[in-house]
Design an enzyme around this catalytic site. Structure first.
Site, PDB file in Angstrom:
ATOM      1  N   PHE A  86       0.662  -1.318   0.240  1.00  0.00           N
ATOM      2  CA  PHE A  86      -0.036   0.025  -0.130  1.00  0.00           C
ATOM      3  C   PHE A  86       1.049   1.249   0.000  1.00  0.00           C
ATOM      4  O   PHE A  86       0.371   2.310   0.022  1.00  0.00           O
ATOM      5  CB  PHE A  86      -1.002  -0.085   1.129  1.00  0.00           C
ATOM      6  N   ASP A 105       9.767  -8.974   1.872  1.00  0.00           N
ATOM      7  CA  ASP A 105       9.498  -9.103   0.674  1.00  0.00           C
ATOM      8  C   ASP A 105      10.043  -8.014  -0.269  1.00  0.00           C
ATOM      9  O   ASP A 105       9.923  -6.779   0.154  1.00  0.00           O
ATOM     10  CB  ASP A 105       7.711  -9.249   0.641  1.00  0.00           C
ATOM     11  N   ASP A 142       0.140  -9.908  -4.659  1.00  0.00           N
ATOM     12  CA  ASP A 142       1.418  -8.867  -4.755  1.00  0.00           C
ATOM     13  C   ASP A 142       0.759  -7.887  -5.420  1.00  0.00           C
ATOM     14  O   ASP A 142       1.853  -7.206  -6.284  1.00  0.00           O
ATOM     15  CB  ASP A 142       2.332  -9.777  -5.458  1.00  0.00           C
TER      16      ASP A 142
HETATM   17  O1  DOR Z   1       7.214  -7.266  -8.894  1.00  0.00           O
HETATM   18  C1  DOR Z   1       7.555  -6.933  -7.486  1.00  0.00           C
HETATM   19  N1  DOR Z   1       7.127  -5.745  -6.976  1.00  0.00           N
HETATM   20  N2  DOR Z   1       7.600  -7.914  -6.668  1.00  0.00           N
HETATM   21  C2  DOR Z   1       7.896  -7.668  -5.210  1.00  0.00           C
HETATM   22  O2  DOR Z   1       8.154  -8.515  -4.610  1.00  0.00           O
HETATM   23  C3  DOR Z   1       7.792  -6.358  -4.735  1.00  0.00           C
HETATM   24  C4  DOR Z   1       6.995  -5.590  -5.623  1.00  0.00           C
HETATM   25  C5  DOR Z   1       7.009  -4.123  -5.319  1.00  0.00           C
HETATM   26  O3  DOR Z   1       7.283  -3.605  -4.197  1.00  0.00           O
HETATM   27  O4  DOR Z   1       6.960  -3.225  -6.048  1.00  0.00           O
HETATM   28 ZN    ZN Z   2       7.558 -10.148  -3.383  1.00  0.00          ZN
END
Ligand code: DOR
Ligand code: ZN
Length: 429
Positions: free
Chosen positions: A70, A158, A311
């Site tokens: 977010f 992450d 995601d």
């Molecule tokens: O594609 C992605 N974007 N993978 C992730 O693990 C993080 C995310 C992001 O925060 O933009």
């Molecule tokens: Zn991710």
């Protein structure tokens, strides 16, 4: 009081799949059974009474997404907690778990408390994971015990992997002691030339170095064994390769408390989407081959993959208009997840609707020890009502961003109402 009349009530926890009425009062589900509308109308004056005709609609527990970004604090030109929650509600989600890669990251109690306080101002349940390592630098563990005491529901860095195996092991031991899940982004940068694009036929065509499946496979192999030895609840995030699915299956057989999530984009698209959609098909880990996509769908069928998580990764139009190698990775997902799952998993006969709802509500609740994901009397009145047959074309979004490769695509399955804590927070007009 709300009466939902003659919907197909699907509750994977109790095994219910039947056309009936459902009554909600004071934020709770109070009753299931026939003719509840008549009973309610016959009863004395009832303030706020509302009747929803749900014939043809599925009535299911509110969807739970354990993987959203977010962007708040720090990157609110992409999304904020209010707009993210609106996108969630439109997609049928009543609970989300925010990732920690905000600016600053959620590696401290102040930032965590900010996210949770902003979340309480929305109509949905906004939960937050905290970072595993300070500054998400992969060097020193955060004060996980204190962060849990202040409301963190799990831990994750992450966006990036935990490269140091010894540190990953210590983090898992701490997660086990604290009885919370630890979620892992599995991509070893040692093998990556450019992230976001699979290393293969398409990357060669585009003359981009790409990111091979090995980057994921090697880390998943390590973490399957660390999970087995530490007994921690380890969630392999956005699994993307066939070999990784096999390894998670093996680790489960060996007795590891290991979970895996698949995103709608990884079960809907393959690397060819990059040639068509450019940066809108760039994400980490990348879309891989048709064979990998099929293995993910099989993993979902065989319950090796327990969860569907979006995601949801908003980025601005300016950022996504950069050249492929420079644009940031990630796409939004909350508003298209259910329809992509119905279109690509349920309609082709790969998952039944109860199986799908289990992966989008009950299993996420179980991983995070939430008393949610069910429609039993007494449960929180968090629900989604959707028409599994309605066709619509992906167009505009409640999210602040619109970085989606699915714009213009016809999908089946439309959210009609989202109800959270007994309140209608989204209604399709
Ligand atoms: O594609 C992605 N974007 N993978 C992730 O693990 C993080 C995310 C992001 O925060 O933009
Ligand atoms: Zn991710």
């Amino acid at each position: 009081m709300i009466i939902i009349k003659e919907g197909r009530v699907i509750d994977p926890k109790s095994g219910t799949d039947t056309v009936t009425d459902l009554a909600i009062d004071h934020g709770k589900i109070v009753k299931l059974g026939p003719n509840l509308a008549k009973e309610a109308q016959a009863s004395p004056h009832c303030p706020g009474y509302r009747l929803i005709h749900a014939r043809g609609l599925v009535v299911a527990p509110g969807l739970i997404d354990v993987h959203v970004h977010f962007r708040d604090p720090g990157l609110t030109y992409k999304e904020d907690i209010q707009t993210g929650a609106k996108a969630a509600a439109k997609g049928g989600f009543t609970t989300v778990v925010c990732m920690a890669n905000t600016k600053p990251p959620v590696d401290n109690v102040d930032t965590l408390e900010y996210v949770l306080a902003e979340g309480r101002k929305t109509g949905i349940h906004v939960l937050s994971a905290a970072a595993v390592t300070i500054g998400m630098k992969g060097e020193a563990l955060t004060d996980m015990e204190r962060l849990k005491a202040h409301g963190a529901v799990g831990f994750t860095d992450d966006g990036i992997p935990l490269k140091d195996a010894a540190l990953a092991k210590r983090a898992m031991e701490e997660a086990f002691r604290l009885h919370v899940p630890i979620s892992l982004h599995e991509e070893d940068p040692a093998f990556i030339i450019n992230n976001g694009i699979n290393q293969g036929a398409i990357s060669r065509q585009l003359d981009i170095g790409g990111s091979p499946a090995l980057a994921e496979d090697s880390m998943v192999a390590r973490d399957c064994m660390l999970a087995l030895h530490t007994k921690a609840a380890v969630n392999i995030q956005h699994i993307s390769s066939a070999n990784s699915v096999q390894m998670v299956g093996l680790a489960k057989k060996l007795g590891a408390n290991i979970w895996a999530e698949a995103t709608p984009h990884h079960f809907s698209l393959d690397e060819c989407a990059v040639a068509q959609h450019g940066t809108l098909a760039k994400m980490n880990p990348p879309l891989r081959t048709a064979k990998d996509r099929e293995a993910i769908i099989r993993g979902l069928e065989e319950n090796i993959i327990d969860l569907i998580a979006t995601d949801h990764a908003p980025h601005s139009a300016e950022e996504k208009s950069l050249p492929l190698a420079q644009a940031p990775s990630g796409i939004i997902g909350l508003e298209t997840a259910l329809a992509l799952a119905i279109t690509n998993l349920v309609k082709p006969g790969r998952l039944s609707l109860p199986q799908l709802i289990k992966k989008m509500s009950l299993n996420p609740a179980r991983l995070y020890h939430l008393e949610k994901g069910t429609l039993s009397p007494g449960a929180d009145a968090d629900l989604v009502l959707f028409d599994p047959e309605e066709s619509w074309t992906v167009g505009t979004f409640a999210s602040k961003s619109s970085n989606s490769p699915f714009i213009g695509k016809p999908l089946q399955g439309k959210v009609k109402y989202t109800i959270c804590s007994g309140k209608i927070i989204y209604q399709d007009c």
